[in-house]
Enzyme design. Structure first.
Site, PDB file in Angstrom:
ATOM      1  N   HIS A  61       0.887  -1.414   0.127  1.00  0.00           N
ATOM      2  CA  HIS A  61       0.093  -0.100  -0.265  1.00  0.00           C
ATOM      3  C   HIS A  61       0.860   1.472  -0.002  1.00  0.00           C
ATOM      4  O   HIS A  61       0.381   2.190   0.318  1.00  0.00           O
ATOM      5  CB  HIS A  61      -0.961  -0.085   1.092  1.00  0.00           C
ATOM      6  CG  HIS A  61      -2.022  -1.078   1.158  1.00  0.00           C
ATOM      7  ND1 HIS A  61      -2.628  -1.586   2.316  1.00  0.00           N
ATOM      8  CD2 HIS A  61      -2.368  -1.738   0.150  1.00  0.00           C
ATOM      9  CE1 HIS A  61      -3.454  -2.388   2.029  1.00  0.00           C
ATOM     10  NE2 HIS A  61      -3.170  -2.693   0.668  1.00  0.00           N
ATOM     11  N   SER A  89      -6.396  -9.095   9.724  1.00  0.00           N
ATOM     12  CA  SER A  89      -7.413  -9.754   9.660  1.00  0.00           C
ATOM     13  C   SER A  89      -7.952 -10.103   8.531  1.00  0.00           C
ATOM     14  O   SER A  89      -9.096 -10.920   8.351  1.00  0.00           O
ATOM     15  CB  SER A  89      -8.673  -8.598  10.328  1.00  0.00           C
ATOM     16  OG  SER A  89      -8.921  -7.573   9.371  1.00  0.00           O
ATOM     17  N   ASN A  96      -2.766 -13.748  14.567  1.00  0.00           N
ATOM     18  CA  ASN A  96      -3.558 -12.624  14.717  1.00  0.00           C
ATOM     19  C   ASN A  96      -4.322 -12.662  15.986  1.00  0.00           C
ATOM     20  O   ASN A  96      -4.670 -13.771  16.465  1.00  0.00           O
ATOM     21  CB  ASN A  96      -4.676 -12.361  13.569  1.00  0.00           C
ATOM     22  CG  ASN A  96      -5.106 -11.071  13.511  1.00  0.00           C
ATOM     23  OD1 ASN A  96      -4.320 -10.028  13.353  1.00  0.00           O
ATOM     24  ND2 ASN A  96      -6.411 -10.825  13.835  1.00  0.00           N
TER      25      ASN A  96
END
Length: 304
Positions: free
Chosen positions: A143, A247, A271
């Site tokens: 990103h 997630s 996680n």
């Protein structure tokens, strides 16, 4: 910020194939042993998310204790001068917090596993550059990164530090006019949660006068195709996939788990809560990244 989960209360589910089957609850020592046995002798690609950096003081988007967030979309940024000015005012405060953040034990653990030849590379959804700061060399910043700024017209790149100097000159006293740094909430994308931004003035590209934007993929914007292809190549050339601190709610990260599952690669998910990729995992562990990865460094021998 999500509250760390102690290793002694972490939960795990282990199943024998790349798709979830009914599995027994195992204790932390057994879960770590299971992960180490699964990954031993394998070259491992990593997908990391915001939960990886919570121990470095950077909050996540969807952790159990995270407040509701409403990040700016690409369409809002490019389509509205007021949205854009408001964003840059907040970012002018928030990027300094992200720049000051330092890698935690989890980042350092992955760098150590890369040096041993176990980790082949990291596909990170984070923009904080903490994997690179920790010493990892094969990092795909899916990103983008907080430290670069791009002109949307001429594509000229500049450092965020250079832009900060220009904005400081254009907005003398702005940083002193908002709440002290310790009183401002920082979002995961280097955005600061402040409301009084009407007195902030933005600057344009020095080369063409175009719109400046952080070199970050916004919500509603696509990851560049060459970057996605590079990430797929990393998964394809590895023997296993390790997901840490994500997630996997958005397809941006989930697609790599699906790719690994289609190739029947072993998949480990670490996680602090359930993930959208758990159905594809060989082992899922609801635990903190830092302590689990640090323990994994001790449990995994170097590749021959």
């Amino acid at each position: 910020m999500a509250s760390p989960v102690r290793p002694d209360v972490a939960s795990a589910h282990v199943q024998p194939s790349a798709h979830v089957q009914p599995s027994a609850h195992v204790q932390p020592s057994a879960q770590l042993t299971a992960i180490a046995r699964l990954l031993e002798g394998k070259r491992v690609a990593v997908v990391s998310g915001a939960g990886m950096s919570t121990d470095s003081g950077i909050p996540d988007y969807r952790g159990p204790d995270s407040p509701p967030r409403n990040p700016m979309t690409y369409q809002q940024f490019v389509g509205d001068d007021e949205f854009r000015r408001h964003y840059w005012a907040r970012n002018h405060v928030g990027w300094r917090h992200m720049d000051a953040a330092r890698p935690n034990d989890g980042h350092r653990a992955l760098a150590a596993l890369e040096r041993r030849g176990i980790v082949t590379g990291i596909i990170t959804q984070n923009v904080d550059m903490l994997h690179t700061k920790a010493g990892s060399r094969q990092v795909i910043d899916l990103h983008g990164v907080y430290a670069r700024v791009r002109c949307l017209d001429c594509q000229q790149l500049m450092s965020r530090f250079t832009l900060a100097r220009r904005l400081d000159a254009k907005n003398p006293g702005f940083l002193d006019s908002v709440a002290p740094a310790e009183g401002v909430e920082i979002a995961p994308d280097a955005d600061a949660i402040i409301t009084d931004t009407a007195h902030f003035h933005m600057v344009d590209c020095e080369h063409c006068g175009g719109i400046l934007k952080p070199d970050i993929v916004y919500f509603g914007e696509s990851v560049p195709k060459p970057r996605v292809a590079q990430a797929f190549d990393l998964v394809d050339s590895s023997d296993a996939l390790l997901v840490v601190g994500s997630s996997l709610t958005v397809m941006s990260g989930l697609r790599f788990v699906r790719r690994a599952a289609k190739a029947a690669l072993p998949i480990v998910v670490i996680n602090r809560g359930p993930t959208r990729g758990d159905e594809f995992a060989t082992i899922t562990t609801q635990a903190g990244c830092s302590e689990t990865l640090a323990a994994l460094v001790d449990a995994l021998p170097p590749l021959d």
